[in-house]
Design an enzyme around this catalytic site. Structure first.
Site, mmCIF file in Angstrom:
data_model
loop_
_atom_site.group_PDB
_atom_site.id
_atom_site.type_symbol
_atom_site.label_atom_id
_atom_site.label_comp_id
_atom_site.label_asym_id
_atom_site.label_seq_id
_atom_site.Cartn_x
_atom_site.Cartn_y
_atom_site.Cartn_z
ATOM 1 N N CYS A 38 20.754 -18.804 0.408
ATOM 2 C CA CYS A 38 21.029 -17.639 -0.422
ATOM 3 C C CYS A 38 19.739 -17.073 -0.985
ATOM 4 C CB CYS A 38 21.932 -18.011 -1.607
ATOM 5 S SG CYS A 38 23.494 -18.775 -1.179
ATOM 6 N N ASP A 442 -12.948 9.942 -8.087
ATOM 7 C CA ASP A 442 -11.900 10.942 -7.868
ATOM 8 C C ASP A 442 -11.791 11.879 -9.073
ATOM 9 O OD1 ASP A 442 -9.262 11.674 -6.279
ATOM 10 O OD2 ASP A 442 -8.689 11.470 -8.383
#
Length: 492
Positions: A38, A442
């Site tokens: 599971c 940037d």
């Protein structure tokens, strides 16, 4: 809990008892009494701790003789974040296996791409994941078969070969072994899915919550290249170049999943298409781990608390992104889209879009390498950068792929004329998938730094950002989000 491959039993038990979905895909719980496995968040009553054992992969569970739980469907849990935040041999191998390389080229082909012997690859995967490349590929084939069985009306024989099985008998045996149901029983149990376009597959792509779709889909929509990408009816759509053919995908954010609608020219491309879409949207990320680290900085904490779960928008084609990064050097987003659209119209591969709107695959590096330099409407220095890049990609001296060694790829990119730190890092962040790539030069980052009172010079900002490691690419998303640029907003 120390997430990763060294499973701490006490912490695994605690995660299962609390049904903590954050650990789905990190490990799997195998129940000794029922012989099923599971996900940690399985909704059934947890077994007694003495009846639990833990494995780092579904393939290891299957190899040990456990069957997938019919209730929690562990085969559909998000992938482990480990494979997208590391650049070592095992992580690169897992990315290649997800991209279908073992099914197409075998274990020897996988080893060649990684630069190791098949024995070395097998040994390292077994040591870390409890399963070798063939078992890992088999688990993926089983999952693909289940998707096709439950979401299409294809005959079982076609599904067997589309999922990568060598024979119908192997297909039948594997499905029964993994899911404890025959293929026809799986189809009978599947819920009836909503109708979609003819020939389209409708899937649900899981992720770890939270997921903030604003910058993720906003970035993809704002930079979309006409003919290849579009935003329509609440979904990002684009064409895909795939190993056996091509496809068109529509991806739409939902509260607990990403709705994915795929149209493929060859169904054998399904697992690769899913893998690339997951990578594009960074769906295997662990947002809690990322955000917890970034919150330790008092400047970033309010940004994270305001909109947690930001992902890094990535790509479905690393070479395509590198070309587009060059087209975007020192120009606006709109200008970059215009340049790319011209190349697509003139040199892209035409495709049919059943829903209309998309017309081409992005041009291959080989097609672009044949262009006369004088035909490129860009400054001479960028023209040189462009032609050198596509030439190296076309002749194979530069390879950008899921298996790339990030440090080696960075070094090769830096050798190219016109490739400075910004271009290299944006390719590392969005194409190579480096979660620690950073863009201190940037313009958007510098504006955010000024607004937030962070250091203004690239060197000083990089030094401050050391506290954000290894998640600086995610810090970039939070810093960009302080601006009003369209990339930061989910399109209307």
């Amino acid at each position: 809990m120390q997430k990763g491959t060294n499973l701490d039993r006490e912490h695994c038990v605690r995660a299962v008892q609390s049904k903590d979905a954050r650990f789905d895909g990190w490990f799997f719980t195998a129940v000794l009494t029922t012989r099923i496995y599971c996900r940690p968040s399985c909704p059934v009553v947890p077994p007694k701790p003495e009846n639990m054992t833990f494995y780092p992969s579904a393939a290891a569970c299957q190899q040990a003789g456990f069957r997938a739980c019919k209730r929690c469907r562990p085969d559909t849990s998000p992938g482990s974040p480990e494979w997208n935040q590391r650049a070592d041999l095992v992580a690169r191998a897992m990315r290649l296996i997800a991209d279908g390389v073992v099914d197409r080229e075998g274990v020897p082909g996988l080893a060649v791409r990684l630069g190791y012997s098949p024995r070395q690859v097998e040994r390292q995967l077994l040591a870390e994941l409890g399963a070798g490349p063939l078992a890992l590929a088999r688990a993926q084939r089983a999952q693909t078969a289940r998707l096709l069985i439950e979401t299409t009306a294809l005959p079982m024989a076609e599904i067997a070969f589309a999922a990568g099985f060598s024979s119908i008998r192997t297909f039948n045996d594997t499905v029964r072994e993994v899911f404890a149901l025959s293929p026809s029983e799986l189809r009978a149990r599947a819920p009836k899915s909503a109708s979609s376009a003819p020939g389209a597959l409708s899937l649900r792509l899981p992720f770890r919550a939270p997921l903030n779709p604003d910058n993720l889909f906003g970035h993809l929509a704002a930079t979309a290249v006409p003919g290849v990408e579009e935003w329509r009816d609440g979904a990002y759509r684009r064409t895909l170049r795939l190993p056996y053919g091509h496809g068109v995908v529509a991806l739409a954010p939902k509260p607990d999943h990403i709705a994915c609608r795929l149209t493929l020219s060859d169904p054998r491309d399904l697992p690769v298409a899913i893998s690339r879409c997951r990578r594009l949207l960074d769906l295997d990320a662990d947002p809690v781990a990322v955000d917890d680290q970034l919150r330790t900085d008092p400047v970033l904490a309010p940004l994270v608390d305001k909109a947690p779960g930001r992902r890094v928008p990535r790509t479905v084609d690393e070479a395509e992104f590198a070309v587009r990064a060059v087209l975007g050097q020192q120009v606006s987003t709109a200008a970059a889209r215009t340049h790319a659209a011209r190349l697509v119209t003139a040199h892209g591969t035409p495709v049919d879009d059943p829903e209309g709107g998309l017309t081409h695959l992005f041009p291959t590096s080989e097609a672009l390498a044949d262009l006369p330099p004088d035909s490129l409407a860009m400054p001479r220095t960028r023209r040189t950068t462009f032609t050198t890049l596509v030439g190296r990609l076309a002749d194979g001296t530069l390879h950008l792929g899921v298996e790339s060694d990030w440090a080696e790829a960075r070094a090769k990119l830096l050798e190219l004329p016109g490739f400075g730190p910004w271009t290299v890092d944006v390719v590392a962040m969005r194409a190579l998938g480096d979660p620690d790539a950073f863009l201190p030069t940037d313009l958007g980052i510098r504006r955010a730094a000024q607004e937030l009172g962070l250091p203004g010079t690239p060197a000083a900002l990089t030094a401050r950002a050391a506290a954000w490691r290894p998640w600086r690419a995610y810090a970039v998303q939070y810093l960009w989000a302080t601006d009003s640029h369209p990339i930061n907003f989910l399109p209307v």
